[in-house]
Design a protein around this motif. Structure first.
Motif, PDB file in Angstrom:
ATOM      1  N   ILE A 117      19.937 -25.139  -6.777  1.00  0.00           N
ATOM      2  CA  ILE A 117      19.719 -24.419  -8.038  1.00  0.00           C
ATOM      3  C   ILE A 117      19.848 -25.373  -9.221  1.00  0.00           C
ATOM      4  CG2 ILE A 117      20.643 -22.651  -9.598  1.00  0.00           C
ATOM      5  CD1 ILE A 117      21.513 -21.087  -7.089  1.00  0.00           C
ATOM      6  N   ILE A 118      20.918 -26.168  -9.237  1.00  0.00           N
ATOM      7  CA  ILE A 118      21.154 -27.089 -10.348  1.00  0.00           C
ATOM      8  C   ILE A 118      19.986 -28.057 -10.513  1.00  0.00           C
ATOM      9  CG2 ILE A 118      22.601 -29.018 -11.114  1.00  0.00           C
ATOM     10  CD1 ILE A 118      24.957 -27.551  -9.690  1.00  0.00           C
ATOM     11  N   VAL A 122      15.829 -10.460   0.405  1.00  0.00           N
ATOM     12  CA  VAL A 122      16.021  -9.280  -0.445  1.00  0.00           C
ATOM     13  C   VAL A 122      16.219  -9.696  -1.899  1.00  0.00           C
ATOM     14  CG1 VAL A 122      17.582  -7.367  -0.963  1.00  0.00           C
ATOM     15  CG2 VAL A 122      16.926  -7.817   1.398  1.00  0.00           C
ATOM     16  N   LEU A 123      17.104 -10.653  -2.146  1.00  0.00           N
ATOM     17  CA  LEU A 123      17.355 -11.090  -3.520  1.00  0.00           C
ATOM     18  C   LEU A 123      16.114 -11.709  -4.150  1.00  0.00           C
ATOM     19  CD1 LEU A 123      20.937 -12.645  -3.153  1.00  0.00           C
ATOM     20  CD2 LEU A 123      20.310 -10.391  -4.046  1.00  0.00           C
ATOM     21  N   THR A 124      15.382 -12.479  -3.382  1.00  0.00           N
ATOM     22  CA  THR A 124      14.169 -13.102  -3.914  1.00  0.00           C
ATOM     23  C   THR A 124      13.121 -12.053  -4.267  1.00  0.00           C
ATOM     24  OG1 THR A 124      14.584 -15.134  -2.667  1.00  0.00           O
ATOM     25  CG2 THR A 124      12.327 -14.765  -3.429  1.00  0.00           C
ATOM     26  N   LEU A 148       6.234 -20.339 -10.482  1.00  0.00           N
ATOM     27  CA  LEU A 148       6.879 -21.008  -9.357  1.00  0.00           C
ATOM     28  C   LEU A 148       6.655 -20.165  -8.113  1.00  0.00           C
ATOM     29  CD1 LEU A 148      10.122 -22.939  -9.141  1.00  0.00           C
ATOM     30  CD2 LEU A 148       9.872 -21.004  -7.583  1.00  0.00           C
ATOM     31  N   LEU A 149       6.222 -20.811  -7.035  1.00  0.00           N
ATOM     32  CA  LEU A 149       5.965 -20.116  -5.775  1.00  0.00           C
ATOM     33  C   LEU A 149       6.968 -20.556  -4.718  1.00  0.00           C
ATOM     34  CD1 LEU A 149       2.068 -20.098  -5.300  1.00  0.00           C
ATOM     35  CD2 LEU A 149       3.566 -18.166  -5.814  1.00  0.00           C
ATOM     36  N   GLY A 203      15.204 -21.565  -5.539  1.00  0.00           N
ATOM     37  CA  GLY A 203      14.053 -21.577  -6.434  1.00  0.00           C
ATOM     38  C   GLY A 203      13.928 -20.274  -7.204  1.00  0.00           C
ATOM     39  N   ALA A 204      14.182 -19.155  -6.514  1.00  0.00           N
ATOM     40  CA  ALA A 204      14.072 -17.843  -7.155  1.00  0.00           C
ATOM     41  C   ALA A 204      15.092 -17.688  -8.269  1.00  0.00           C
ATOM     42  CB  ALA A 204      14.251 -16.741  -6.112  1.00  0.00           C
TER      43      ALA A 204
END
Length: 370
Positions: free
Chosen positions: A79-80, A138-140, A94-95, A106-107
């Motif tokens: 993430i960072i 699920v979160l993405t 962003l894909l 990425g999400a």
């Protein structure tokens, strides 16, 4: 590069490379500006970076080389570093594809910035929250602006979770594009059958690499016992290209490999595709392999308690058996004589085109707020 949205891809494992390859190629064909962030989630180059060469893809723009670690540390580091790149480059979209820690990282990074997020292969559910991949997908999905669902069943699942319909696009699965683009190439270039002295239709193929399987001594041992019994019952050798992590577990647990299972080195994509295409039966704990076998017309047995690819079962291409040895033999016996004439549920091989048509505005609709 021509006018159009700037697109960034985040990927980090072999399945993501394979399934995003058709979309990356479509970007190249349309001369769209694009960049690729490779997280390095797989720590063995034979399992990921070599695929860029073999699939004739452009080199990743960024190599993060995050490597293996705990879920939290690995995801946090990604993430960072992804956020740093996105803040600097400011792509329009962003894909991500699938359900890995790279996908979740990425999400999260994109969702905190003014960047559209597209999730390729949205809406898959195993309903097994003990699987880290289930949390990731699920979160993405719930963070995404564009949810590219492979099937109507996936769309229905997203609707049931109250995701606005205008964000959901049923495109088919890019694995169909990938298999169609590479099946002939594999037949022309791969010599793996000759290398291992294999006769098409006279051997079975095994993949077992998921943490919930190979990190559990009892489950991994039961799986190997059951597959060994399949080899004896069907009188066919089972070829097992072993993942490095599975090889370590095999050694750490001091498990015996039953007669009839031949362990071989991990295979590059074209060689593995050839092994799948010529097998009489595939035994697997991989979601992507379930899809590929279904598309290739090869029956499969899934060595898990749940699957996020229920369409393969619905069309008769797959049976879910878990890791109980008797259930594995029963499932293999049921599936071995299937003729492969089922309907492919994953689309017609135009998923990449549909995804980019959506992103570039050919079919674009107003995206509702998250």
């Amino acid at each position: 590069m021509t006018e159009g949205p700037d697109i960034t891809f985040v990927l980090g494992t072999r399945p993501e490379i394979i399934k995003l390859a058709p979309v990356i190629r479509e970007c190249e064909d349309r001369s769209l500006t694009r960049s690729i962030i490779h997280t390095g989630q797989h720590y063995d180059e034979s399992l990921d970076l070599v695929f860029f060469d073999q699939l004739a893809l452009p080199e990743p723009t960024h190599h993060l080389e995050v490597g293996s670690s705990t879920h939290g540390r690995q995801t946090g580091e990604m993430i960072i570093r992804i956020e740093e790149i996105l803040r600097r480059e400011r792509p329009d979209t962003l894909l991500v594809q699938g359900d890995t820690n790279s996908v979740l990282a990425g999400a999260i990074a994109a969702s905190k910035l003014d960047i559209d997020l597209g999730h390729v292969e949205a809406g898959l559910r195993s309903d097994d929250r003990t699987m880290p991949e289930e949390t990731n997908r699920v979160l993405t999905d719930h963070a995404s602006d564009y949810l590219f669902a492979p099937t109507e069943q996936s769309r229905a699942r997203l609707r049931s979770e109250r995701i606005p319909d205008e964000r959901i696009y049923v495109t088919g699965n890019t694995i169909v594009d990938a298999v169609e683009q590479n099946r002939t190439l594999a037949a022309q270039r791969s010599a793996v059958l000759a290398e291992y002295d294999l006769v098409p239709g006279r051997y079975c193929l095994l993949t077992a690499h998921r943490a919930e399987t190979i990190d559990d001594e009892q489950r991994f041992g039961d799986l190997l016992t059951g597959v060994g019994r399949v080899a004896s019952h069907l009188e066919r050798e089972v070829v097992y290209p072993i993942h490095p992590r599975a090889a370590k577990s095999l050694e750490a647990f001091d498990l015996d490999v039953p007669d009839g299972i031949r362990i071989v080195e991990p295979q590059n994509y074209l060689d593995f595709l050839s092994l799948e295409d010529a097998a009489s039966l595939v035994l697997t704990d991989s979601g992507g392999v379930q899809e590929e076998a279904c598309i290739l017309g090869v029956p499969s047995v899934t060595l898990r308690e749940s699957t996020e690819r229920p369409e393969t079962i619905d069309v008769g291409a797959n049976r879910l058996v878990g890791t109980d040895p008797a259930a594995i033999v029963e499932g293999a016996d049921e599936m071995i004589d299937r003729d492969g004439e089922w309907t492919n549920p994953f689309g017609n091989g135009t998923a990449a085109t549909q995804i980019l048509d959506t992103i570039t505005g050919a079919e674009r609709r107003e995206v509702s707020p998250k």
